[in-house]
Design an enzyme around this catalytic site. Structure first.
Site, short mmCIF file in Angstrom:
data_model
loop_
_atom_site.label_atom_id
_atom_site.label_comp_id
_atom_site.label_asym_id
_atom_site.label_seq_id
_atom_site.Cartn_x
_atom_site.Cartn_y
_atom_site.Cartn_z
N HIS A 17 0.81 24.58 11.19
CA HIS A 17 1.21 23.40 11.97
C HIS A 17 1.69 22.35 10.98
CE1 HIS A 17 -0.96 24.91 15.60
NE2 HIS A 17 -1.69 25.51 14.67
N GLU A 198 -9.19 32.19 19.85
CA GLU A 198 -9.73 31.41 18.72
C GLU A 198 -11.12 30.94 19.18
OE1 GLU A 198 -7.80 27.65 17.92
OE2 GLU A 198 -8.62 27.49 15.90
N ASP A 276 -2.99 27.51 8.82
CA ASP A 276 -3.23 26.71 10.04
C ASP A 276 -2.93 25.23 9.79
OD1 ASP A 276 -3.82 26.46 12.72
OD2 ASP A 276 -5.97 26.82 12.54
#
Ligand code: ADE
Ligand code: ZN
Length: 342
Positions: A17, A198, A276
């Protein structure tokens, strides 16, 4: 002659991200540039807030800090900062998520976000030796209508976007909620990915496959709770973009030594290792490779499998994929023996 010292394994980063690469230094610099007040006096004080109970407690800080991102230049600077770090982590190809709704909700137009990111990505091959793609994510804790509006607002820029994704608070926001916008994205020729499994159950992974028609699952660690699902993912070789340090920081797993990565590889799943939100979780992608090597005792052959998987799972064209895979093989050929550290 001994082989020249090699850098980190060549790899693709597929779960990143861009807003999660906002380091405290840049956050404070942008806050000053834009006259935005941060509720932290110093970078150290901000860093001390990086202790999370779960996904939501992380997201609260992640969205709050985005207040400093206002102009095209801010997004360009953010992407340059990531690419400069990624180069030193062996990244040759990056498929980068962004969260348009987190910016449009603050009055920043989607064109500003995409334009700013694109300006940096347009120079990435030449400046950093990194090929790039953009993945536009919908926030699953916002409404389905908001996702549809976001997709329509982004239509003029779809030539810059390779795929759509789904992220943010998972539990209570199943993939099925976004069937319509993912169908539109597929019609527009985009690839599809979704965070699933997740914090949410294995059932969300089934929905992402069957209802959204995704090409990859982001995270997906909880697929291991469902044998039939594992068999499906193995049979179709659906890639899973794992993020080991993230899983520890967000308490998806208790500690890295208990990560299911080795069991997932043994099961025949096509898994990759990614960072991430590296500014928040204590490491960029090669730091994740090193951490799993140490905690799980992975050997060099396994690490090379993970590097190969990252290119196999990417949205690259076949020629470029083959070129990168040859780079991994060359790395192997030049360094058959163990060395401490990469
Ligand atoms: N947005 C940024 N990081 C995320 C994560 N790990 N899960 C869901 N949404 C996110
Ligand atoms: Zn993520």
């Amino acid at each position: 002659m001994p082989p020249a010292e090699q850098g980190p394994l060549p790899k693709a980063e597929l779960h990143l991200h861009i807003e999660g690469t906002l380091e405290p230094e840049l956050a404070f610099a942008l806050a000053e540039r834009n006259g935005v007040a941060l509720p932290y006096a110093t970078e150290d004080e901000l860093r001390r807030a990086y202790s999370f109970e779960d996904l939501q407690s992380f997201l609260n800080l992640y969205y709050a800090l985005m207040a400093v991102l206002r102009t095209e230049d801010d997004f360009t600077d953010l992407a340059h900062a990531y690419l400069a770090r990624a180069r030193h982590q062996g990244v040759r190809h990056a498929e980068i998520f962004f969260d348009p709704q987190a910016h449009t909700a603050r009055g920043v137009p989607v064109g500003t976000v995409i334009g700013g990111l694109a300006r940096a990505l347009d120079t990435a091959q030449e400046r950093y030796g990194i090929s790039t793609r953009l993945i536009m994510c919908f926030l699953r804790d916002e409404s389905a209508d908001s996702a549809l509006e976001t997709f329509e607002a982004a239509r003029p820029y779809l030539d810059r976007i390779t795929a759509v994704g789904l992220d943010s608070a998972e539990v209570g926001h199943p993939p099925a909620k976004f069937a319509e916008v993912f169908a539109l994205a597929r019609e527009a020729g985009l690839k599809c990915v979704a965070h699933a499994g997740e914090e949410g159950p294995a059932g969300y992974v089934w929905q992402a496959l069957d209802i959204l028609g995704v090409d990859r699952i982001d995270h997906g660690v909880r697929c291991m709770e469902d044998e039939r699902l594992v068999a499906r993912l193995v049979a179709e070789q659906v890639p899973l973009t794992l993020c080991p340090l993230s899983n520890v920081r967000l308490r998806v797993i208790d500690d890295l030594a208990a990560h299911p990565l080795p069991a997932m590889l043994d099961a025949g799943l096509l898994v990759t290792v990614n960072s991430d939100d590296p500014a928040y979780f204590g490491g960029y992608v090669d730091d994740n490779f090193i951490a799993v090597r140490e905690a799980l005792g992975l050997d060099d052959a396994t690490l090379r499998t993970l590097a190969r998987n990252s290119f196999r799972a990417s949205f690259l064209d076949e020629d470029t994929r083959a070129r990168y895979l040859r780079e991994v093989d060359a790395h192997e050929a030049a360094a058959p023996a163990r060395r401490p550290g990469w």
